[in-house]
Scaffold this motif. Sequence first.
Motif, PDB file in Angstrom:
ATOM      1  N   PRO A  46       0.802  -1.222   0.000  1.00 39.23           N
ATOM      2  CA  PRO A  46       0.000   0.000   0.000  1.00 39.23           C
ATOM      3  C   PRO A  46       0.838   1.277   0.000  1.00 39.23           C
ATOM      4  N   SER A  47       2.079   1.188   0.485  1.00 40.92           N
ATOM      5  CA  SER A  47       2.968   2.342   0.450  1.00 40.92           C
ATOM      6  C   SER A  47       3.767   2.331  -0.847  1.00 40.92           C
ATOM      7  N   SER A  48       3.630   3.395  -1.640  1.00 38.72           N
ATOM      8  CA  SER A  48       4.370   3.459  -2.901  1.00 38.72           C
ATOM      9  C   SER A  48       5.868   3.492  -2.661  1.00 38.72           C
ATOM     10  N   ARG A  49       6.293   4.082  -1.538  1.00 41.37           N
ATOM     11  CA  ARG A  49       7.717   4.129  -1.219  1.00 41.37           C
ATOM     12  C   ARG A  49       8.266   2.729  -0.954  1.00 41.37           C
ATOM     13  N   VAL A  50       7.513   1.945  -0.179  1.00 43.18           N
ATOM     14  CA  VAL A  50       7.953   0.589   0.124  1.00 43.18           C
ATOM     15  C   VAL A  50       7.975  -0.252  -1.146  1.00 43.18           C
ATOM     16  N   GLN A  51       6.920  -0.126  -1.965  1.00 48.45           N
ATOM     17  CA  GLN A  51       6.873  -0.890  -3.206  1.00 48.45           C
ATOM     18  C   GLN A  51       8.036  -0.525  -4.116  1.00 48.45           C
ATOM     19  N   LYS A  52       8.365   0.751  -4.184  1.00 49.76           N
ATOM     20  CA  LYS A  52       9.495   1.189  -5.006  1.00 49.76           C
ATOM     21  C   LYS A  52      10.793   0.581  -4.493  1.00 49.76           C
ATOM     22  N   ALA A  53      10.961   0.537  -3.157  1.00 45.89           N
ATOM     23  CA  ALA A  53      12.171  -0.054  -2.586  1.00 45.89           C
ATOM     24  C   ALA A  53      12.251  -1.545  -2.920  1.00 45.89           C
ATOM     25  N   ARG A  54      11.097  -2.231  -2.875  1.00 45.35           N
ATOM     26  CA  ARG A  54      11.076  -3.657  -3.225  1.00 45.35           C
ATOM     27  C   ARG A  54      11.455  -3.858  -4.696  1.00 45.35           C
ATOM     28  N   GLU A  55      10.941  -3.006  -5.552  1.00 45.97           N
ATOM     29  CA  GLU A  55      11.234  -3.131  -6.981  1.00 45.97           C
ATOM     30  C   GLU A  55      12.710  -2.852  -7.263  1.00 45.97           C
ATOM     31  N   GLU A  56      13.283  -1.899  -6.542  1.00 48.78           N
ATOM     32  CA  GLU A  56      14.706  -1.615  -6.720  1.00 48.78           C
ATOM     33  C   GLU A  56      15.557  -2.800  -6.277  1.00 48.78           C
ATOM     34  N   LEU A  57      15.179  -3.427  -5.169  1.00 49.68           N
ATOM     35  CA  LEU A  57      15.905  -4.608  -4.701  1.00 49.68           C
ATOM     36  C   LEU A  57      15.797  -5.740  -5.712  1.00 49.68           C
ATOM     37  N   ALA A  58      14.584  -5.971  -6.228  1.00 53.82           N
ATOM     38  CA  ALA A  58      14.397  -7.019  -7.226  1.00 53.82           C
ATOM     39  C   ALA A  58      15.233  -6.731  -8.467  1.00 53.82           C
ATOM     40  N   GLY A  59      15.295  -5.469  -8.852  1.00 58.46           N
ATOM     41  CA  GLY A  59      16.095  -5.101 -10.010  1.00 58.46           C
ATOM     42  C   GLY A  59      17.575  -5.385  -9.801  1.00 58.46           C
ATOM     43  N   ARG A  60      18.051  -5.129  -8.594  1.00 59.56           N
ATOM     44  CA  ARG A  60      19.460  -5.398  -8.298  1.00 59.56           C
ATOM     45  C   ARG A  60      19.751  -6.898  -8.333  1.00 59.56           C
ATOM     46  N   LEU A  61      18.815  -7.696  -7.831  1.00 61.06           N
ATOM     47  CA  LEU A  61      18.995  -9.155  -7.879  1.00 61.06           C
ATOM     48  C   LEU A  61      19.012  -9.641  -9.330  1.00 61.06           C
ATOM     49  N   ARG A  62      18.141  -9.077 -10.141  1.00 56.90           N
ATOM     50  CA  ARG A  62      18.104  -9.456 -11.553  1.00 56.90           C
ATOM     51  C   ARG A  62      19.429  -9.081 -12.246  1.00 56.90           C
ATOM     52  N   GLU A  63      19.950  -7.907 -11.948  1.00 54.10           N
ATOM     53  CA  GLU A  63      21.214  -7.481 -12.544  1.00 54.10           C
ATOM     54  C   GLU A  63      22.365  -8.390 -12.128  1.00 54.10           C
ATOM     55  N   ILE A  64      22.360  -8.822 -10.874  1.00 54.74           N
ATOM     56  CA  ILE A  64      23.411  -9.734 -10.402  1.00 54.74           C
ATOM     57  C   ILE A  64      23.369 -11.034 -11.205  1.00 54.74           C
ATOM     58  N   ARG A  65      22.141 -11.540 -11.426  1.00 54.63           N
ATOM     59  CA  ARG A  65      22.009 -12.772 -12.218  1.00 54.63           C
ATOM     60  C   ARG A  65      22.508 -12.551 -13.645  1.00 54.63           C
ATOM     61  N   GLN A  66      22.115 -11.432 -14.226  1.00 52.44           N
ATOM     62  CA  GLN A  66      22.530 -11.153 -15.600  1.00 52.44           C
ATOM     63  C   GLN A  66      24.040 -10.961 -15.699  1.00 52.44           C
ATOM     64  N   ASP A  67      24.618 -10.300 -14.712  1.00 49.89           N
ATOM     65  CA  ASP A  67      26.073 -10.108 -14.719  1.00 49.89           C
ATOM     66  C   ASP A  67      26.810 -11.440 -14.589  1.00 49.89           C
ATOM     67  N   ALA A  68      26.159 -12.391 -13.914  1.00 48.31           N
ATOM     68  CA  ALA A  68      26.770 -13.715 -13.768  1.00 48.31           C
ATOM     69  C   ALA A  68      26.629 -14.544 -15.034  1.00 48.31           C
ATOM     70  N   GLY A  69      25.814 -14.061 -15.985  1.00 48.90           N
ATOM     71  CA  GLY A  69      25.639 -14.751 -17.255  1.00 48.90           C
ATOM     72  C   GLY A  69      24.855 -16.037 -17.161  1.00 48.90           C
ATOM     73  N   ILE A  70      23.882 -16.082 -16.242  1.00 43.28           N
ATOM     74  CA  ILE A  70      23.083 -17.297 -16.086  1.00 43.28           C
ATOM     75  C   ILE A  70      21.622 -16.980 -16.389  1.00 43.28           C
ATOM     76  N   SER A  71      20.866 -17.995 -16.727  1.00 47.72           N
ATOM     77  CA  SER A  71      19.463 -17.831 -17.106  1.00 47.72           C
ATOM     78  C   SER A  71      18.604 -17.576 -15.876  1.00 47.72           C
ATOM     79  N   GLY A  72      17.371 -17.164 -16.115  1.00 51.41           N
ATOM     80  CA  GLY A  72      16.445 -16.938 -15.023  1.00 51.41           C
ATOM     81  C   GLY A  72      16.112 -18.200 -14.261  1.00 51.41           C
ATOM     82  N   ARG A  73      16.286 -19.338 -14.888  1.00 51.86           N
ATOM     83  CA  ARG A  73      15.982 -20.621 -14.244  1.00 51.86           C
ATOM     84  C   ARG A  73      17.101 -21.072 -13.302  1.00 51.86           C
ATOM     85  N   GLU A  74      18.332 -20.672 -13.614  1.00 56.49           N
ATOM     86  CA  GLU A  74      19.492 -21.224 -12.924  1.00 56.49           C
ATOM     87  C   GLU A  74      19.532 -20.936 -11.421  1.00 56.49           C
TER      88      GLU A  74
END
Length: 282
Positions: free
Chosen positions: A5-33
């Motif tokens: 319900p808090s847009s600030r909290v949701q934005k923080a969650r999305e930023e964290l998810a984005g960082r996790l996704r970037e780490i996976r991509q930088d490691a050169g592995i698929s979304g399944r791995e």
Amino acid sequence: MPLHPSSRVQKAREELAGRLREIRQDAGISGREPAVRCGWSESKSSRIENAKTPPSDADIKAWCRACTADDQAPDLVAANRQSAEAHVEWKRLQRTGLRRLQESTGDLYQQTKTFRVYVSDVIPGFLQVPGYAAALLSSIADFRGTPDDVSDAVAARMRRNEVLSKGGRRFSFVLEESVLRYRLCSAETMAAQLGHLLGVMNLQNVAVGIVPFSQQRAVWPMPTFTIFDDRRVHADTLDAASTLTQPSQVDLYDRAFERLSQQAARGAAARSLIADAVASLG
């Protein structure tokens, strides 16, 4: 899971998810791995990476390990923990008045051994006399439309500030010269406040520096912030109170404080700035 319900909290969650996704991509592995390496379902990985499910601390550590990025785990864990509390609206904090807000930091103050405080707007709460605190808190209550419990809030602030002389704590303050000049109360009260500031400078556990107007700046004047034991930062804006605990964030404010501190006048030079401010009161 629905959006927070808090847009600030949701934005923080999305930023964290984005960082996790970037780490996976930088490691050169698929979304399944990551799911394979962590031993959980692919749907869980997808929910984490798309901010549908907030990960636990253990999930973050496992994700970083799976992507050979263990060094990034501490910052991400801290980001995860603070996402729900990093930005708390003042309206919510102050809706029952100002006294409870003063009391809410009591435990933190008792646990902290070293405080570093930079202010660019008002005399730090630690150093306020009752008259100055009353004028400031009255202004805040009026502006925000909170219940009028200023007298109780001032008393709570004075009790909280007893940590200044108890328990072997150390305090380092850096003030902009403007703090000495802003008139938030009567000339008489301001003179008493500045006199108190001069007296506090005699305490062995307190260091006060003042950045003069005439100082050529290496860093710009910044919003007020407090660093607690190199572990936590409180940084305030007009609409919210921010609590920052990520090591990289604390380090950023640590560097800012050190550079501002290097610009500050101390000792006799700082006392002269205060005396000039007193004289200007007429």
